[in-house]
Write an enzyme that holds these catalytic residues in place. Structure first.
Site, short mmCIF file in Angstrom:
data_model
loop_
_atom_site.label_atom_id
_atom_site.label_comp_id
_atom_site.label_asym_id
_atom_site.label_seq_id
_atom_site.Cartn_x
_atom_site.Cartn_y
_atom_site.Cartn_z
N ASP A 243 -5.31 -12.90 2.71
CA ASP A 243 -4.50 -12.12 3.29
C ASP A 243 -3.12 -11.85 2.31
O ASP A 243 -2.50 -12.96 1.91
CB ASP A 243 -3.86 -12.30 4.60
CG ASP A 243 -3.33 -11.21 5.16
OD1 ASP A 243 -3.59 -9.83 5.67
OD2 ASP A 243 -1.89 -11.11 5.18
N ASN A 251 5.13 -1.91 0.53
CA ASN A 251 4.93 -0.65 0.96
C ASN A 251 5.89 0.29 1.20
O ASN A 251 6.44 1.25 0.86
CB ASN A 251 3.81 -0.46 1.85
CG ASN A 251 2.36 -0.48 1.35
OD1 ASN A 251 2.22 0.00 0.09
ND2 ASN A 251 1.48 -0.76 2.22
N HIS A 256 3.73 3.48 -1.41
CA HIS A 256 2.30 3.24 -1.22
C HIS A 256 1.76 3.15 -2.65
O HIS A 256 0.59 2.77 -2.90
CB HIS A 256 1.64 4.23 -0.17
CG HIS A 256 2.01 4.00 1.07
ND1 HIS A 256 1.35 2.78 1.84
CD2 HIS A 256 3.02 4.51 1.88
CE1 HIS A 256 1.78 3.13 3.02
NE2 HIS A 256 2.91 3.98 3.03
N ASP A 260 -0.60 0.08 -3.87
CA ASP A 260 -2.19 0.31 -4.11
C ASP A 260 -2.23 -0.36 -5.49
O ASP A 260 -3.45 -1.16 -5.71
CB ASP A 260 -2.33 1.70 -4.36
CG ASP A 260 -2.57 2.56 -3.19
OD1 ASP A 260 -2.61 1.93 -2.15
OD2 ASP A 260 -2.65 3.64 -3.03
N GLU A 286 -4.77 -5.05 3.83
CA GLU A 286 -4.23 -6.13 2.83
C GLU A 286 -5.11 -7.25 2.68
O GLU A 286 -4.90 -8.13 2.29
CB GLU A 286 -3.07 -6.28 2.79
CG GLU A 286 -2.57 -7.26 3.92
CD GLU A 286 -2.11 -6.47 5.28
OE1 GLU A 286 -1.10 -6.65 6.08
OE2 GLU A 286 -2.51 -5.29 5.20
#
Length: 387
Positions: A243, A251, A256, A260, A286
């Site tokens: 994680d 973010n 975003h 990404d 994630e």
């Protein structure tokens, strides 16, 4: 040449030591050249890139190599379709540095392959006649003098050959050592197989489109297969949940698009040193999942710890300044001592890895926690910090 180390020849009046030094320097250059080409092939993201790397880098590294092609048995035209411009990856041009991989790929029949290597599956070096050039280098206009053809073997099957040609008739001569050429051919065969499997995953909807790794659906399918294998052989199986720490803040603060890119770079770091049988998949959001067959718990923890450190030490692109990103990893292992208590092995593995991941998060993040249920005490865990 693209394939052999030099033996060195003494010159009258020249100290033997000078000859040896020159030979060593040239051999080091050849080794380094092959190593760089090998790394380029391993890092290729598609079959187009793989063929382009071979066609571009071999002549660039070895000046007397004038033409390079990859020939494969492709009866269903699967490889040919994957090389077509604009297919799957959205590109419309050639490969790296404007190399068009479609001109460097040749579709051969099995009979043609057997004719090229009738006696043994060793590289073939020697003169190039008009018929051989027409078969393996159809797009090259000038008469070629000599060739080095290296067979590609995959799971004990001849699948094709990696071909180099020179205008010089004496450049590729019979009897020259071919150890490096054989090694490069083995890497090429493996990379062709990986590239095709990668594209098949994408086509079948079993790949995460953002990161390019397998998706949860494919992971669950492979997990089921590996558990069946475990019941037969009792070889340990490591399961990891990974994680990204504080990903929501990435973010929120950077957008975003940056998020990404972070996901893509984390996936690349996690998958960089995986073996062929290992699997990396995106669980969602994630989170990532990993399977390491025939790997015991202690080795799994060491691998997870190395991955944790690799992510923590990476400079992630975040717009104006690099981002500091870390991951937490929970590790579980299926081995001979595992007891499922009425659960399915898949559910048991997920529960153990998920609990270990939760503990890693609660105890400070940027660390690895390994489940230790084999001690029969579910509360007994080991923590490894990447701080």
């Amino acid at each position: 040449m693209g394939g052999a180390l030099l033996a060195g020849t003494a010159v009258p009046g020249q100290p033997e030591l000078d000859v040896l030094k020159r030979q060593i320097r040239e051999n080091e250059r050849i080794w380094a050249g092959f190593r760089n080409i090998e790394l380029g092939m391993i890092g290729a993201q598609s079959l187009r890139d793989l063929v382009s790397v071979a066609a571009r880098d071999l002549p660039r590294t070895f000046p007397r190599v004038d033409a390079v092609t990859l020939a494969c048995f492709d009866p269903e035209y699967e490889l040919t379709r994957l090389l077509a411009p604009g297919e799957l990856d959205g590109r419309s041009g050639g490969g790296p540095d404007d190399i068009d991989p479609t001109t460097a790929f040749v579709n051969l029949t099995q009979d043609a392959l057997r004719t090229l290597f009738p006696a043994s599956l060793k590289p073939r070096l020697g003169p190039c006649d008009r018929e051989l050039q027409s078969l393996l280098f159809p797009g090259y206009g000038r008469p070629l003098g000599s060739v080095a053809l290296a067979p590609l073997m995959l799971r004990d099957q001849l699948i094709g050959c990696l071909n180099q040609a020179s205008l010089d008739r004496t450049h590729f001569s019979p009897g020259t050592a071919t150890d490096l050429l054989e090694h490069l051919a083995a890497v090429t065969a493996m990379c062709v197989d990986n590239a095709v499997n990668h594209e098949r995953l994408r086509l079948s909807g079993l790949m995460d489109p953002l990161t390019g790794v397998a998706n949860r659906r494919f992971f669950e399918r492979r997990l089921s297969e590996e558990i069946e294998r475990w019941f037969r052989r009792q070889e340990p199986l490591v399961y990891m949940l990974v994680d990204i720490d504080h990903f929501k803040q990435v973010n929120d603060r950077h957008g975003h698009k940056v998020g990404d890119r972070v996901l893509q770079q984390v996936a690349e770091l996690l998958g960089r040193d995986l073996r062929g049988a290992d699997l990396l998949a995106r669980y969602g959001g994630e989170e990532f999942m990993m399977l390491l067959p025939n790997t015991g718990g202690p080795d799994g923890v060491r691998i997870a710890d190395r991955l944790c450190r690799a992510v923590a030490g990476h400079r992630f692109e975040g717009g104006e300044a690099p981002l500091a990103v870390t991951v937490s990893i929970g590790v579980a292992c299926l081995d001979r001592s595992s007891e499922f208590a009425g659960q399915s092995p898949a559910a048991w593995l997920f529960e153990r890895a998920d609990a270990a991941l939760y503990e890693a998060k609660q105890s400070g993040r940027n660390r690895v926690v390994a489940d230790r249920t084999e001690t029969r005490d579910p509360s007994d865990t080991e923590k490894y910090s990447a701080d």
